[in-house]
Design a protein around this motif. Structure first.
Motif, PDB file in Angstrom:
ATOM      1  N   UNK A 128       0.828  -1.200   0.000  1.00 24.20           N
ATOM      2  CA  UNK A 128       0.000   0.000   0.000  1.00 24.20           C
ATOM      3  C   UNK A 128       0.871   1.262   0.000  1.00 24.20           C
ATOM      4  N   UNK A 129       0.575   2.159  -0.920  1.00 28.61           N
ATOM      5  CA  UNK A 129       1.284   3.428  -0.994  1.00 28.61           C
ATOM      6  C   UNK A 129       2.665   3.345  -1.609  1.00 28.61           C
ATOM      7  N   UNK A 130       3.006   2.213  -2.220  1.00 27.20           N
ATOM      8  CA  UNK A 130       4.357   2.052  -2.758  1.00 27.20           C
ATOM      9  C   UNK A 130       4.577   2.980  -3.948  1.00 27.20           C
ATOM     10  N   UNK A 136      10.479  -3.957  -0.217  1.00 22.39           N
ATOM     11  CA  UNK A 136       9.703  -2.736   0.007  1.00 22.39           C
ATOM     12  C   UNK A 136       8.522  -2.622  -0.952  1.00 22.39           C
ATOM     13  N   UNK A 137       8.597  -3.314  -2.072  1.00 15.92           N
ATOM     14  CA  UNK A 137       7.576  -3.135  -3.097  1.00 15.92           C
ATOM     15  C   UNK A 137       6.362  -4.011  -2.955  1.00 15.92           C
ATOM     16  N   UNK A 138       6.531  -5.226  -2.389  1.00 14.12           N
ATOM     17  CA  UNK A 138       5.416  -6.172  -2.314  1.00 14.12           C
ATOM     18  C   UNK A 138       4.960  -6.337  -0.861  1.00 14.12           C
ATOM     19  N   UNK A 139       3.707  -6.750  -0.654  1.00 15.66           N
ATOM     20  CA  UNK A 139       3.124  -6.722   0.693  1.00 15.66           C
ATOM     21  C   UNK A 139       3.302  -8.003   1.502  1.00 15.66           C
ATOM     22  N   UNK A 140       4.364  -8.771   1.295  1.00 19.43           N
ATOM     23  CA  UNK A 140       4.557 -10.021   2.022  1.00 19.43           C
ATOM     24  C   UNK A 140       4.678  -9.777   3.521  1.00 19.43           C
TER      25      UNK A 140
END
Length: 216
Positions: free
Chosen positions: A110-112, A148-152
Protein backbone atom coordinates in the motif's frame (compact mmCIF):
# COMPACT_ATOMS: atom_id res chain seq x y z
CA UNK A 1 5.45 -6.90 20.27
CA UNK A 2 4.37 -10.45 19.40
CA UNK A 3 0.96 -12.10 19.44
CA UNK A 4 0.19 -15.55 20.89
CA UNK A 5 -0.72 -17.14 17.54
CA UNK A 6 2.37 -17.69 15.38
CA UNK A 7 2.42 -16.78 11.73
CA UNK A 8 4.54 -19.81 10.93
CA UNK A 9 5.11 -22.91 13.04
CA UNK A 10 7.11 -26.11 12.53
CA UNK A 11 6.38 -29.26 14.50
CA UNK A 12 8.95 -32.06 14.26
CA UNK A 13 9.76 -30.81 10.74
CA UNK A 14 12.22 -32.98 8.81
CA UNK A 15 13.63 -33.03 5.31
CA UNK A 16 15.41 -35.79 3.40
CA UNK A 17 17.44 -35.73 0.21
CA UNK A 18 17.71 -39.05 -1.64
CA UNK A 19 16.54 -40.77 1.55
CA UNK A 20 19.33 -39.14 3.56
CA UNK A 21 18.30 -36.78 6.40
CA UNK A 22 19.22 -33.11 5.90
CA UNK A 23 17.69 -31.61 9.04
CA UNK A 24 15.17 -32.39 11.71
CA UNK A 25 13.15 -33.08 13.64
CA UNK A 26 12.82 -29.32 14.20
CA UNK A 27 10.32 -27.30 16.24
CA UNK A 28 9.99 -23.51 16.12
CA UNK A 29 7.46 -20.67 15.96
CA UNK A 30 7.74 -17.36 14.15
CA UNK A 31 5.39 -14.63 15.41
CA UNK A 32 4.49 -11.23 14.04
CA UNK A 33 7.21 -8.75 14.97
CA UNK A 34 9.91 -11.40 15.36
CA UNK A 35 13.25 -11.78 13.62
CA UNK A 36 14.84 -15.24 13.69
CA UNK A 37 18.42 -16.14 12.81
CA UNK A 38 18.87 -19.67 11.44
CA UNK A 39 22.15 -21.07 12.76
CA UNK A 40 24.06 -24.18 11.78
CA UNK A 41 27.25 -25.48 10.26
CA UNK A 42 27.80 -25.54 6.51
CA UNK A 43 25.62 -28.29 5.06
CA UNK A 44 23.25 -28.33 8.03
CA UNK A 45 20.30 -27.37 5.82
CA UNK A 46 19.80 -23.66 6.44
CA UNK A 47 19.00 -22.82 2.81
CA UNK A 48 16.96 -26.00 2.48
CA UNK A 49 14.85 -25.00 5.48
CA UNK A 50 14.01 -21.63 3.97
CA UNK A 51 13.10 -23.26 0.68
CA UNK A 52 10.77 -25.65 2.50
CA UNK A 53 9.12 -22.75 4.33
CA UNK A 54 8.71 -20.91 1.02
CA UNK A 55 6.96 -23.92 -0.51
CA UNK A 56 9.77 -24.60 -2.98
CA UNK A 57 10.53 -28.00 -1.42
CA UNK A 58 8.18 -30.51 0.14
CA UNK A 59 7.86 -31.45 3.81
CA UNK A 60 9.03 -35.04 4.32
CA UNK A 61 8.05 -35.51 7.95
CA UNK A 62 6.39 -33.43 10.63
CA UNK A 63 3.97 -30.55 10.25
CA UNK A 64 4.17 -26.99 9.00
CA UNK A 65 1.39 -24.59 10.06
CA UNK A 66 0.40 -21.14 8.83
CA UNK A 67 -1.62 -18.86 11.14
CA UNK A 68 -2.55 -21.87 13.32
CA UNK A 69 -3.87 -23.95 10.42
CA UNK A 70 -2.20 -26.64 8.29
CA UNK A 71 0.19 -25.02 5.82
CA UNK A 72 -1.01 -24.91 2.23
CA UNK A 73 0.76 -23.07 -0.55
CA UNK A 74 -2.43 -21.26 -1.61
CA UNK A 75 -3.22 -20.15 1.95
CA UNK A 76 -0.04 -18.08 2.24
CA UNK A 77 0.35 -17.06 -1.41
CA UNK A 78 1.70 -13.53 -1.54
CA UNK A 79 2.39 -13.49 2.21
CA UNK A 80 5.77 -15.24 2.13
CA UNK A 81 8.69 -13.75 0.20
CA UNK A 82 11.89 -15.75 -0.34
CA UNK A 83 15.12 -14.01 -1.33
CA UNK A 84 17.89 -16.51 -2.00
CA UNK A 85 21.32 -16.74 -3.59
CA UNK A 86 19.67 -16.66 -6.99
CA UNK A 87 18.24 -13.14 -7.00
CA UNK A 88 15.43 -13.77 -9.45
CA UNK A 89 16.30 -10.79 -11.64
CA UNK A 90 15.96 -10.65 -15.42
CA UNK A 91 19.34 -9.44 -16.67
CA UNK A 92 18.03 -7.53 -19.70
CA UNK A 93 15.42 -5.63 -17.68
CA UNK A 94 16.21 -2.58 -15.58
CA UNK A 95 15.86 -2.43 -11.81
CA UNK A 96 12.63 -0.49 -12.31
CA UNK A 97 11.27 -3.10 -14.71
CA UNK A 98 12.27 -5.99 -12.45
CA UNK A 99 10.46 -4.37 -9.54
CA UNK A 100 7.39 -3.86 -11.74
CA UNK A 101 7.43 -7.58 -12.61
CA UNK A 102 7.58 -8.53 -8.91
CA UNK A 103 4.72 -6.19 -8.08
CA UNK A 104 2.72 -7.55 -11.00
CA UNK A 105 3.12 -11.09 -9.65
CA UNK A 106 2.75 -10.48 -5.91
CA UNK A 107 0.82 -7.21 -5.68
CA UNK A 108 1.97 -3.82 -4.45
CA UNK A 109 2.48 -2.74 -0.88
CA UNK A 110 0.00 0.00 0.00
CA UNK A 111 1.28 3.43 -0.99
CA UNK A 112 4.36 2.05 -2.76
CA UNK A 113 6.20 4.38 -5.12
CA UNK A 114 8.68 2.64 -7.40
CA UNK A 115 11.06 5.60 -7.67
CA UNK A 116 11.08 6.06 -3.89
CA UNK A 117 11.72 2.36 -3.31
CA UNK A 118 14.69 2.28 -5.69
CA UNK A 119 16.08 5.42 -4.07
CA UNK A 120 15.65 3.85 -0.62
CA UNK A 121 17.77 0.84 -1.62
CA UNK A 122 20.50 3.04 -3.09
CA UNK A 123 19.77 2.79 -6.81
CA UNK A 124 18.92 6.42 -7.52
CA UNK A 125 20.39 7.19 -10.91
CA UNK A 126 20.57 3.50 -11.86
CA UNK A 127 16.83 2.79 -12.07
CA UNK A 128 16.83 2.27 -15.84
CA UNK A 129 20.18 0.53 -16.29
CA UNK A 130 19.88 -3.09 -17.46
CA UNK A 131 20.62 -5.32 -14.49
CA UNK A 132 23.41 -7.06 -16.39
CA UNK A 133 25.37 -3.77 -16.28
CA UNK A 134 25.07 -3.38 -12.52
CA UNK A 135 27.71 -4.45 -10.00
CA UNK A 136 27.08 -7.47 -7.75
CA UNK A 137 26.17 -5.13 -4.90
CA UNK A 138 23.78 -3.12 -7.06
CA UNK A 139 22.10 -6.31 -8.27
CA UNK A 140 21.59 -7.31 -4.65
CA UNK A 141 20.04 -3.90 -3.95
CA UNK A 142 17.73 -4.36 -6.95
CA UNK A 143 16.56 -7.64 -5.44
CA UNK A 144 16.14 -6.04 -2.00
CA UNK A 145 13.77 -3.49 -3.56
CA UNK A 146 11.26 -6.33 -3.73
CA UNK A 147 11.03 -6.28 0.08
CA UNK A 148 9.70 -2.74 0.01
CA UNK A 149 7.58 -3.14 -3.10
CA UNK A 150 5.42 -6.17 -2.31
CA UNK A 151 3.12 -6.72 0.69
CA UNK A 152 4.56 -10.02 2.02
CA UNK A 153 4.19 -10.62 5.77
CA UNK A 154 7.05 -13.10 6.24
CA UNK A 155 10.48 -12.54 4.70
CA UNK A 156 12.79 -15.53 4.24
CA UNK A 157 16.25 -14.09 3.58
CA UNK A 158 19.11 -16.42 2.66
CA UNK A 159 22.45 -14.66 3.21
CA UNK A 160 21.00 -11.18 2.54
CA UNK A 161 24.31 -9.46 3.40
CA UNK A 162 26.32 -11.20 0.65
CA UNK A 163 27.92 -8.84 -1.92
CA UNK A 164 27.00 -5.75 0.09
CA UNK A 165 29.29 -3.05 1.48
CA UNK A 166 28.85 -1.52 4.93
CA UNK A 167 26.09 0.77 3.67
CA UNK A 168 24.27 -2.18 2.12
CA UNK A 169 24.50 -4.18 5.36
CA UNK A 170 23.06 -1.24 7.27
CA UNK A 171 20.27 -1.05 4.67
CA UNK A 172 19.34 -4.70 5.21
CA UNK A 173 19.27 -4.25 8.98
CA UNK A 174 17.14 -1.13 8.63
CA UNK A 175 14.66 -2.93 6.36
CA UNK A 176 14.46 -5.88 8.76
CA UNK A 177 13.83 -3.56 11.70
CA UNK A 178 11.15 -1.61 9.84
CA UNK A 179 9.36 -4.79 8.77
CA UNK A 180 9.35 -6.26 12.28
CA UNK A 181 8.15 -2.95 13.76
CA UNK A 182 5.09 -2.90 11.52
CA UNK A 183 4.13 -6.47 12.41
CA UNK A 184 6.00 -8.49 9.83
CA UNK A 185 8.35 -11.37 10.59
CA UNK A 186 11.76 -12.26 9.20
CA UNK A 187 13.86 -15.43 9.11
CA UNK A 188 17.50 -14.93 8.12
CA UNK A 189 20.46 -17.16 7.37
CA UNK A 190 23.82 -15.44 7.72
CA UNK A 191 27.44 -16.27 8.47
CA UNK A 192 27.77 -12.81 10.01
CA UNK A 193 25.98 -10.96 12.76
CA UNK A 194 22.40 -9.83 12.37
CA UNK A 195 21.76 -6.48 14.00
CA UNK A 196 18.60 -4.43 13.78
CA UNK A 197 16.83 -1.71 15.73
CA UNK A 198 14.46 -4.14 17.46
CA UNK A 199 17.28 -5.87 19.37
CA UNK A 200 18.71 -9.37 19.22
CA UNK A 201 17.03 -11.94 16.97
CA UNK A 202 15.69 -15.23 18.29
CA UNK A 203 17.70 -18.31 17.33
CA UNK A 204 16.69 -21.32 15.26
CA UNK A 205 19.50 -23.84 15.54
CA UNK A 206 19.88 -26.69 13.05
CA UNK A 207 21.52 -29.66 14.75
CA UNK A 208 22.60 -33.00 13.43
CA UNK A 209 19.89 -35.53 12.69
CA UNK A 210 18.51 -37.26 15.76
CA UNK A 211 20.80 -35.58 18.30
CA UNK A 212 17.87 -35.14 20.66
CA UNK A 213 17.74 -31.35 20.42
CA UNK A 214 14.56 -30.52 18.57
CA UNK A 215 13.60 -27.13 19.91
CA UNK A 216 15.10 -24.12 18.17
Amino acid sequence: MTTDTPLLEARALSFFRQDEPVFGPLDFCLHAGEVALVEGDNGSGKTTLLRVLAGLLHVDEGELRWRDAPWHRDACAGEILFLGHQLGLKADLSARENLAVSIGLAGAREGVDTAAVLSEVGLAGYEDEPVRRLSAGQKKRAALARLLGVPATVWLLDEPYANLDRGGIELVNRLIGMHAARGGAVMVTSHGAVSFLGGEPKRVRLHGWGDGTRHA
